[in-house]
Design a protein around this motif. Structure first.
Motif, PDB file in Angstrom:
ATOM      1  N   VAL A   1      30.122 -16.255  10.067  1.00 15.35           N
ATOM      2  CA  VAL A   1      31.475 -16.717  10.378  1.00 15.35           C
ATOM      3  C   VAL A   1      31.396 -17.874  11.365  1.00 15.35           C
ATOM      4  N   LEU A   2      32.147 -18.941  11.087  1.00 10.45           N
ATOM      5  CA  LEU A   2      32.277 -20.035  12.053  1.00 10.45           C
ATOM      6  C   LEU A   2      33.407 -19.686  13.018  1.00 10.45           C
TER       7      LEU A   2
ATOM      8  N   ARG B   1      35.351 -17.188   5.796  1.00  7.76           N
ATOM      9  CA  ARG B   1      34.404 -16.922   6.884  1.00  7.76           C
ATOM     10  C   ARG B   1      34.575 -17.930   8.026  1.00  7.76           C
ATOM     11  N   VAL B   2      35.840 -18.183   8.360  1.00  7.87           N
ATOM     12  CA  VAL B   2      36.203 -19.004   9.507  1.00  7.87           C
ATOM     13  C   VAL B   2      37.144 -18.172  10.380  1.00  7.87           C
TER      14      VAL B   2
ATOM     15  N   LEU C   1      43.532 -23.287  15.971  1.00 11.47           N
ATOM     16  CA  LEU C   1      42.150 -23.692  15.751  1.00 11.47           C
ATOM     17  C   LEU C   1      41.616 -24.374  17.009  1.00 11.47           C
TER      18      LEU C   1
ATOM     19  N   GLU D   1      32.819 -28.447   8.311  1.00 13.77           N
ATOM     20  CA  GLU D   1      32.456 -27.288   7.501  1.00 13.77           C
ATOM     21  C   GLU D   1      33.562 -26.241   7.517  1.00 13.77           C
ATOM     22  N   ALA D   2      34.228 -26.068   8.665  1.00  8.78           N
ATOM     23  CA  ALA D   2      35.310 -25.087   8.753  1.00  8.78           C
ATOM     24  C   ALA D   2      36.460 -25.445   7.817  1.00  8.78           C
TER      25      ALA D   2
ATOM     26  N   ARG E   1      35.564 -24.744   4.229  1.00  4.94           N
ATOM     27  CA  ARG E   1      35.680 -23.316   3.911  1.00  4.94           C
ATOM     28  C   ARG E   1      37.147 -22.886   3.814  1.00  4.94           C
ATOM     29  N   MET E   2      37.964 -23.371   4.725  1.00  7.76           N
ATOM     30  CA  MET E   2      39.386 -23.033   4.689  1.00  7.76           C
ATOM     31  C   MET E   2      40.039 -23.491   3.393  1.00  7.76           C
TER      32      MET E   2
END
Length: 392
Positions: free
Chosen positions: A38-39, A352-353, A371, A382-383, A386-387
């Motif tokens: 997870v970030l 996984r954020v 955020l 990268e976040a 993923r979002m």
């Protein structure tokens, strides 16, 4: 007031200094709450190395065994000098300060001084969740005066809330978040003066959480609440912890306006036992010698705001993001994504954020996330990637 404009510091961007592998060695809440895949862009910790003057000050203290109890006024003096240079405010009187363990515990102590059990504490949601949690646990009533659609104080709503809060002769306080967390709004001198006028009219005492004050972008002006006309009866809480990433080194200052000195004088002596001696040393060094490092962080944060806006525009254009003028937090309206009341839960489990759910921030929080921008551009990129994949 005149203030020093931010200038290039010559220091490298601290937000680019630490890679993901090194960050995952940290043992603090941000990096240990979730699994390694997870970030974490949630809790207000920055992914930076400490300012060198802070490291040096703490290391020097350790080297001579200076590990006792805090004493003296060095922290208050450093804050007064910083306020003068940074914000053009000469009104922070060292004799009207008191050391407290941290800003939120200081807020609670100030509220105890100016209200009684069952008294109302007015807040402007969406706002920092501990405003609700801590106040409710101390036998006070939280009363909401939501921000307007522009994410600024709605003075019609605030006045009506003040009127209700003091009905029947009850004592009430207004817990002002300045700059505002999570929106990054910087209240203007005119707005703060209007707050002071309303507070005086209704007999409401203002307690200002100004922990994010050093984290104001170039082009915006932070105005201390105690500096505005009518702010003399106010109480403020300030700290270097957010701007220099010192949350684990506990120390903050309560500051009283001239007409609130007698209130601060009633602060129980045992409150001063909570701050860390290392915290006082670290915060003092940050305020005295860490401004070049801070300016480098501010430049990096401004870059990250623009990066986030560009990434959202490309990958999640339905998300409404209004970059704030302060803090390192981004408030994202995700309602158009159709992810329900708590999109943070979807981003966590599908993408996984880890972000903060908007729901605990009170009215206006449903469908939103907070955020944390105080990380590297690579992690932000990268976040968002993923979002963007999570809604599918």
């Amino acid at each position: 007031m005149t203030r020093i404009l931010h200038e290039p510091s010559g220091e490298p961007n601290p937000l680019r200094a630490l890679g993901l592998e090194l960050l995952r060695r940290r043992t603090s809440m941000k990096w240990r709450t979730y699994p390694d895949d997870v970030l974490p862009l949630w809790v207000a910790e920055m992914d930076v190395p400490l300012a060198e003057p802070v490291v040096r000050a703490v290391t020097d203290a350790l080297a001579i065994g200076d590990t006792g109890y805090p004493a003296g006024t060095a922290y208050a003096e450093a804050l007064a000098d910083f306020a003068q240079k940074r914000w053009g405010w000469a009104g922070l009187a060292v004799e009207r300060t008191a050391i407290v363990p941290d800003v939120m515990l200081g807020v609670l102590e100030m509220i105890r001084l100016v209200t009684g059990p069952g008294g109302a504490v007015v807040v402007n949601p969406p706002v920092y969740p501990p405003f609700f949690q801590f106040v409710t646990h101390m036998d006070r009533r939280v009363v909401e005066a939501p921000l307007g659609p522009d994410l600024r104080i709605d003075f019609g709503t605030l006045e009506e809330t003040f009127r209700q809060a003091v009905a029947g002769g009850r004592r009430a306080a207004f817990l002002l978040c300045s700059p505002h967390n999570p929106t990054g709004t910087v209240h203007t001198a005119a707005e703060l003066s209007a707050v002071a006028r309303l507070a005086e009219r209704y007999g409401v005492r203002v307690v200002a959480d100004e922990i994010h004050a050093p984290l104001v972008l170039a082009g915006a002006d932070f105005v201390p609440y105690l500096s505005v006309p009518g702010g003399e009866r106010g109480l403020s809480l300030m700290s270097a912890s957010k701007a220099w990433n010192l949350a684990g080194l506990k120390a903050a200052l309560a500051v009283a306006g001239p007409a609130a000195a007698a209130d601060l004088a009633r602060l129980p002596e045992e409150v001063s036992h909570g701050p860390s001696h290392f915290g006082v040393i670290a915060h003092t060094a940050a305020l005295r010698e860490g401004t070049a490092w801070l300016d480098a962080v501010l430049v990096g944060l401004d870059d990250n705001r623009r990066l986030l806006a560009d990434l959202l525009g490309e990958h999640l254009p339905a998300v409404d993001y209004r970059p704030g003028e302060a803090t390192y937090l981004a408030w994202l309206d995700c309602r158009a994504l159709g992810l329900g009341d708590d999109p943070a839960d979807v981003f966590l489990h599908r993408g996984r954020v880890a972000l903060n759910s908007g729901i605990p921030f009170g009215a206006g929080g449903v469908g939103h996330v907070r955020l944390n921008l105080a990380t590297s551009p690579e992690i932000i990129t990268e976040a968002v990637r993923r979002m963007a994949a999570a809604p599918g």
